[in-house]
Design an enzyme around this catalytic site. Structure first.
Site, PDB file in Angstrom:
ATOM      1  N   TYR A 111       0.775  -1.013  -0.085  1.00 19.03           N
ATOM      2  CA  TYR A 111      -0.016   0.028   0.087  1.00 19.03           C
ATOM      3  C   TYR A 111       0.801   1.304   0.004  1.00 19.03           C
ATOM      4  CZ  TYR A 111      -4.192   2.631   0.923  1.00 19.03           C
ATOM      5  OH  TYR A 111      -5.252   3.720   0.965  1.00 19.03           O
ATOM      6  N   ASN A 200     -15.535   3.755   1.032  1.00 20.64           N
ATOM      7  CA  ASN A 200     -16.176   3.840  -0.279  1.00 20.64           C
ATOM      8  C   ASN A 200     -17.043   4.733  -0.815  1.00 20.64           C
ATOM      9  OD1 ASN A 200     -14.353   1.415  -1.076  1.00 20.64           O
ATOM     10  ND2 ASN A 200     -16.069   0.022  -0.179  1.00 20.64           N
ATOM     11  N   ASN A 240     -19.294  -2.981  -9.434  1.00 16.92           N
ATOM     12  CA  ASN A 240     -19.923  -3.739  -8.580  1.00 16.92           C
ATOM     13  C   ASN A 240     -19.197  -3.659  -7.017  1.00 16.92           C
ATOM     14  OD1 ASN A 240     -21.779  -5.821  -7.300  1.00 16.92           O
ATOM     15  ND2 ASN A 240     -20.081  -7.182  -7.460  1.00 16.92           N
ATOM     16  N   ARG A 263     -17.519  -7.344 -14.400  1.00 16.63           N
ATOM     17  CA  ARG A 263     -17.016  -8.536 -14.984  1.00 16.63           C
ATOM     18  C   ARG A 263     -18.263  -9.659 -14.911  1.00 16.63           C
ATOM     19  NH1 ARG A 263     -12.446 -10.536 -11.211  1.00 16.63           N
ATOM     20  NH2 ARG A 263     -13.891  -9.693  -9.410  1.00 16.63           N
ATOM     21  N   TRP A 367      -6.770   9.563  -3.924  1.00 17.28           N
ATOM     22  CA  TRP A 367      -6.332   8.756  -2.953  1.00 17.28           C
ATOM     23  C   TRP A 367      -7.234   9.435  -1.634  1.00 17.28           C
ATOM     24  CZ3 TRP A 367      -0.770   8.276  -0.319  1.00 17.28           C
ATOM     25  CH2 TRP A 367      -0.961   7.156   0.706  1.00 17.28           C
ATOM     26  N   LEU A 368      -7.898   8.660  -1.223  1.00 15.03           N
ATOM     27  CA  LEU A 368      -8.966   9.324   0.047  1.00 15.03           C
ATOM     28  C   LEU A 368      -7.886   9.658   1.189  1.00 15.03           C
ATOM     29  CD1 LEU A 368     -11.953   9.655   1.088  1.00 15.03           C
ATOM     30  CD2 LEU A 368     -11.813   7.306   1.871  1.00 15.03           C
TER      31      LEU A 368
END
Length: 437
Positions: A111, A200, A240, A263, A367-368
């Protein structure tokens, strides 16, 4: 930042955190004498807190001391927390904690930010607690705390809190925690909703609002052509995902139209079921990746969706990379913007020269974590707005797979829940739901 264990806390009865060995010994002794009983410390979940001798709270954390796969490097650390809190601190107990892909990447060491392995956790080696998001209940409040009281629900105000644990002591709580619900409290909210609000949904909100003014574009389109059948378009792959589902719902609430790429599922029936589910959330169009990458898509975009190109696609959200990202670029209208916030395919994406020059496209990254550092007040406002939408039933949390975390839950179960986050098709992200801890 949360306080884990100051140096002085490792000495004597007044410390915040004792070693795992000492905690286990005290717990066993208390059990033998009948003293280890659940204490009622809050109105919401009275079964929850396990108390040891002298009022110490028994706690468990998932920790890691080196980077690697979660199944290899995570282990459970037991400790106890003193009832005496320092000024400005609160004691929290976890209600629900999601496992996000970024949490797994942090454990793997891939990360953008590396955690600091601390010697203050009481572990044999310096360690870190993963997890950035979660819903906690305030169990007790230290002197000097102004914004929180016993029984409140709170979430970490920034990343790096370390949420994969049953309890936490948060220092400078007025600054490091957000109290949820304002004057209305937690009425109409669930721990799952609160636990999943800060990553999110916030990412989707900011990307839809901060790069292209789609709402003004919608108003302008209607003023110029009253026959316009809907608001401005945006397109996204990874539809999704938690971010994708949030973008669909927020876009629909704001009158926007969306083209959403998913997908293919193992069977046509499963694919159609997912399409129907996203359409029910407010998606305008849902296509499979093969439909999106097909040569016929350009003609469909023009003729089926955008009235011969009269309605531009000005914003693309990319979390996949590779061929999918290239197709997003191709679909964008002149002066459109692509915002990249992930690379799930792990395939590189070269920024194409032609579209930048001739279509005057703009490419941005989101980038939050960094946005939150730069805009703390805006993040709080964003969370408050989404929480109220949840309370009113206008916004649904993404699907989750509950993983019960009780005092008896085996370490293997917890490790597997984290490891499985990046596996194949899932019905929802893993969510630790805490019981008798």
């Amino acid at each position: 930042m949360p306080i884990l264990a100051p140096t002085s806390a490792l000495r004597g009865r007044g410390g915040l955190l004792r070693s795992a060995a000492a905690a286990a010994s005290a717990s066993a002794s208390a059990s033998a004498s009948g003293r280890a009983i659940p204490r009622v410390l809050g109105p919401l979940t009275p079964r929850r807190q396990l108390s040891g001798p002298y009022g110490y709270t028994q706690a468990k954390s998932l920790v890691f001391s080196k980077f690697g796969e979660p199944s290899d490097v995570l282990h459970v650390h037991r400790h106890s927390i003193s009832p005496t809190l320092p000024d400005g601190a609160v004691l929290l107990r976890a209600l629900a904690v999601p496992v996000n892909p970024s949490d797994v990447n942090t454990i793997q060491g891939t990360y953008g930010v590396k955690p600091r392995f601390s010697p203050l956790l009481g572990t044999p080696e310096p360690a870190a607690i993963p997890g950035n998001e979660g819903c906690f209940e305030v169990v007790s409040v230290g002197p000097g705390v102004k914004t929180l009281r016993r029984g409140d629900w709170a979430i970490p105000a920034s990343t790096g809190f370390g949420t994969f644990r049953t309890h936490a002591v948060a220092e400078h709580a007025d600054r490091t925690l957000y109290r949820i619900g304002g004057d209305r409290g937690t009425a109409g909210l669930t721990p799952t909703q609160v636990a999943t609000v800060s990553v999110n949904p916030c990412s989707a909100y900011r990307m839809l609002r901060d790069y292209v003014d789609l709402i003004s574009a919608s108003v302008s389109a209607f003023s110029q052509d009253p026959t316009t059948p809907g608001g401005a378009w945006f397109l996204q792959n990874g539809a999704n995902s938690g971010v994708g589902r949030a973008a669909i719902q927020l876009g629909a609430l704001w009158g926007l139209r969306s083209i959403n790429i998913i997908r293919e599922r193992p069977t046509p029936e499963e694919t159609e079921s997912l399409k129907s589910e996203l359409l029910s959330l407010g998606a305008t169009v849902v296509l499979t990746e093969s439909e999106f990458l097909d040569r016929a898509f350009s003609a469909r975009l023009k003729e089926e969706f955008t009235r011969g190109g009269k309605d531009p696609v000005l914003l693309g959200l990319n979390c996949v990379g590779g061929k999918s990202a290239s197709a997003v670029v191709k679909a964008l209208s002149p002066r459109g913007t692509m915002v990249t916030y992930g690379g799930m395919s792990r395939q590189s994406f070269p920024f194409p020269t032609g579209p930048q020059i001739f279509k005057r496209l703009r490419f941005e990254g989101f980038w939050l974590s960094e946005w939150s550092k730069e805009n703390p007040a805006e993040k709080r406002k964003t969370i408050d707005e989404i929480v109220e939408l949840m309370r009113e039933g206008k916004f649904k949390a993404a699907p989750v797979q509950d993983v019960e975390w009780s005092w008896e839950t085996e370490e293997k179960t917890l490790r597997q829940a984290v490891q499985g986050t990046l596996d194949g098709f899932r019905s929802g992200k893993g969510l630790f739901v805490f019981k008798d801890t």
